[in-house]
Design a protein around this motif. Sequence first.
Motif, PDB file in Angstrom:
ATOM      1  N   ILE A  23      71.087  77.198  19.211  1.00 57.02           N
ATOM      2  CA  ILE A  23      72.176  76.307  19.643  1.00 57.02           C
ATOM      3  C   ILE A  23      72.777  75.587  18.442  1.00 57.02           C
ATOM      4  O   ILE A  23      73.999  75.507  18.295  1.00 57.02           O
ATOM      5  N   VAL A  24      71.931  75.060  17.573  1.00 52.88           N
ATOM      6  CA  VAL A  24      72.407  74.312  16.403  1.00 52.88           C
ATOM      7  C   VAL A  24      73.198  75.230  15.462  1.00 52.88           C
ATOM      8  O   VAL A  24      74.242  74.839  14.937  1.00 52.88           O
ATOM      9  N   ALA A  25      72.752  76.470  15.272  1.00 49.64           N
ATOM     10  CA  ALA A  25      73.473  77.410  14.411  1.00 49.64           C
ATOM     11  C   ALA A  25      74.841  77.763  14.990  1.00 49.64           C
ATOM     12  O   ALA A  25      75.851  77.802  14.264  1.00 49.64           O
ATOM     13  N   ARG A  26      74.894  77.989  16.299  1.00 49.87           N
ATOM     14  CA  ARG A  26      76.179  78.284  16.943  1.00 49.87           C
ATOM     15  C   ARG A  26      77.114  77.085  16.895  1.00 49.87           C
ATOM     16  O   ARG A  26      78.326  77.228  16.691  1.00 49.87           O
ATOM     17  N   GLU A  27      76.557  75.883  17.053  1.00 51.14           N
ATOM     18  CA  GLU A  27      77.339  74.642  16.962  1.00 51.14           C
ATOM     19  C   GLU A  27      77.973  74.515  15.571  1.00 51.14           C
ATOM     20  O   GLU A  27      79.150  74.205  15.438  1.00 51.14           O
ATOM     21  N   LYS A  28      77.171  74.753  14.544  1.00 54.12           N
ATOM     22  CA  LYS A  28      77.669  74.642  13.171  1.00 54.12           C
ATOM     23  C   LYS A  28      78.787  75.652  12.913  1.00 54.12           C
ATOM     24  O   LYS A  28      79.833  75.300  12.361  1.00 54.12           O
ATOM     25  N   GLY A  38      91.929  73.276  11.012  1.00 54.61           N
ATOM     26  CA  GLY A  38      92.613  71.984  10.975  1.00 54.61           C
ATOM     27  C   GLY A  38      92.513  71.179  12.256  1.00 54.61           C
ATOM     28  O   GLY A  38      93.085  70.098  12.353  1.00 54.61           O
ATOM     29  N   LYS A  39      91.782  71.681  13.237  1.00 52.81           N
ATOM     30  CA  LYS A  39      91.639  70.971  14.516  1.00 52.81           C
ATOM     31  C   LYS A  39      90.620  69.840  14.429  1.00 52.81           C
ATOM     32  O   LYS A  39      90.671  68.901  15.214  1.00 52.81           O
ATOM     33  N   TRP A  40      89.687  69.934  13.478  1.00 56.33           N
ATOM     34  CA  TRP A  40      88.589  68.963  13.333  1.00 56.33           C
ATOM     35  C   TRP A  40      88.567  68.531  11.867  1.00 56.33           C
ATOM     36  O   TRP A  40      87.669  68.897  11.111  1.00 56.33           O
ATOM     37  N   PRO A  41      89.556  67.729  11.452  1.00 55.86           N
ATOM     38  CA  PRO A  41      89.683  67.412  10.019  1.00 55.86           C
ATOM     39  C   PRO A  41      88.639  66.443   9.467  1.00 55.86           C
ATOM     40  O   PRO A  41      88.438  66.406   8.254  1.00 55.86           O
ATOM     41  N   GLN A  42      87.981  65.679  10.302  1.00 53.82           N
ATOM     42  CA  GLN A  42      86.985  64.712   9.828  1.00 53.82           C
ATOM     43  C   GLN A  42      85.762  64.731  10.731  1.00 53.82           C
ATOM     44  O   GLN A  42      85.891  64.744  11.956  1.00 53.82           O
ATOM     45  N   ILE A  43      84.587  64.706  10.096  1.00 49.17           N
ATOM     46  CA  ILE A  43      83.333  64.573  10.840  1.00 49.17           C
ATOM     47  C   ILE A  43      82.377  63.756   9.973  1.00 49.17           C
ATOM     48  O   ILE A  43      82.233  64.028   8.779  1.00 49.17           O
ATOM     49  N   SER A  69      84.316  71.086  25.399  1.00 52.51           N
ATOM     50  CA  SER A  69      83.478  71.729  26.413  1.00 52.51           C
ATOM     51  C   SER A  69      82.928  73.075  25.945  1.00 52.51           C
ATOM     52  O   SER A  69      81.965  73.579  26.519  1.00 52.51           O
ATOM     53  N   ARG A  70      83.495  73.638  24.895  1.00 57.97           N
ATOM     54  CA  ARG A  70      82.984  74.899  24.340  1.00 57.97           C
ATOM     55  C   ARG A  70      81.915  74.681  23.265  1.00 57.97           C
ATOM     56  O   ARG A  70      81.337  75.650  22.778  1.00 57.97           O
ATOM     57  N   LEU A  71      81.672  73.430  22.887  1.00 57.63           N
ATOM     58  CA  LEU A  71      80.616  73.170  21.912  1.00 57.63           C
ATOM     59  C   LEU A  71      79.277  73.615  22.490  1.00 57.63           C
ATOM     60  O   LEU A  71      78.939  73.256  23.628  1.00 57.63           O
ATOM     61  N   PRO A  72      78.485  74.388  21.751  1.00 59.98           N
ATOM     62  CA  PRO A  72      77.182  74.808  22.268  1.00 59.98           C
ATOM     63  C   PRO A  72      76.278  73.637  22.650  1.00 59.98           C
ATOM     64  O   PRO A  72      75.466  73.761  23.577  1.00 59.98           O
ATOM     65  N   LEU A  73      76.432  72.485  21.977  1.00 64.64           N
ATOM     66  CA  LEU A  73      75.614  71.317  22.314  1.00 64.64           C
ATOM     67  C   LEU A  73      76.220  70.465  23.441  1.00 64.64           C
ATOM     68  O   LEU A  73      75.621  69.476  23.856  1.00 64.64           O
ATOM     69  N   PHE A  74      77.380  70.856  23.951  1.00 63.52           N
ATOM     70  CA  PHE A  74      78.075  70.057  24.966  1.00 63.52           C
ATOM     71  C   PHE A  74      77.179  69.646  26.144  1.00 63.52           C
ATOM     72  O   PHE A  74      77.209  68.479  26.561  1.00 63.52           O
TER      73      PHE A  74
END
Length: 97
Positions: A23-28, A38-43, A69-74
């Motif tokens: 899950i963590v690898a797919r999330e990354k 460019g959809k997630w410019p800052q984390i 909602s598509r985040l594996p950790l959602f």
Amino acid sequence: MLFHVRMDVHLPPDIDPEVRADIVAREKAYSQQLQRAGKWPQIWRIVGEYANVSIFDVGSNDELHEILSRLPLFPYMTIKVTPLAAHPSKIGSAGDR
């Protein structure tokens, strides 16, 4: 449209280590794909917590919902979304002319 998003992760303590690693690898991979697009410019990681604050730059509320909602950790997250607007005191904004 810009959004400030806080994501708190609550993985079950007894989750299988291989399932967790997958899950963590797919999330990354997914998050880095969104960053490159460019959809997630800052984390930013929140110190001492399994949580982050992020800025998303998307076209609509629906697009943001679909991305989150598509985040594996959602299924294991508590998410708080705050829409952002330009501040008139920011240098370079329309409000400083």
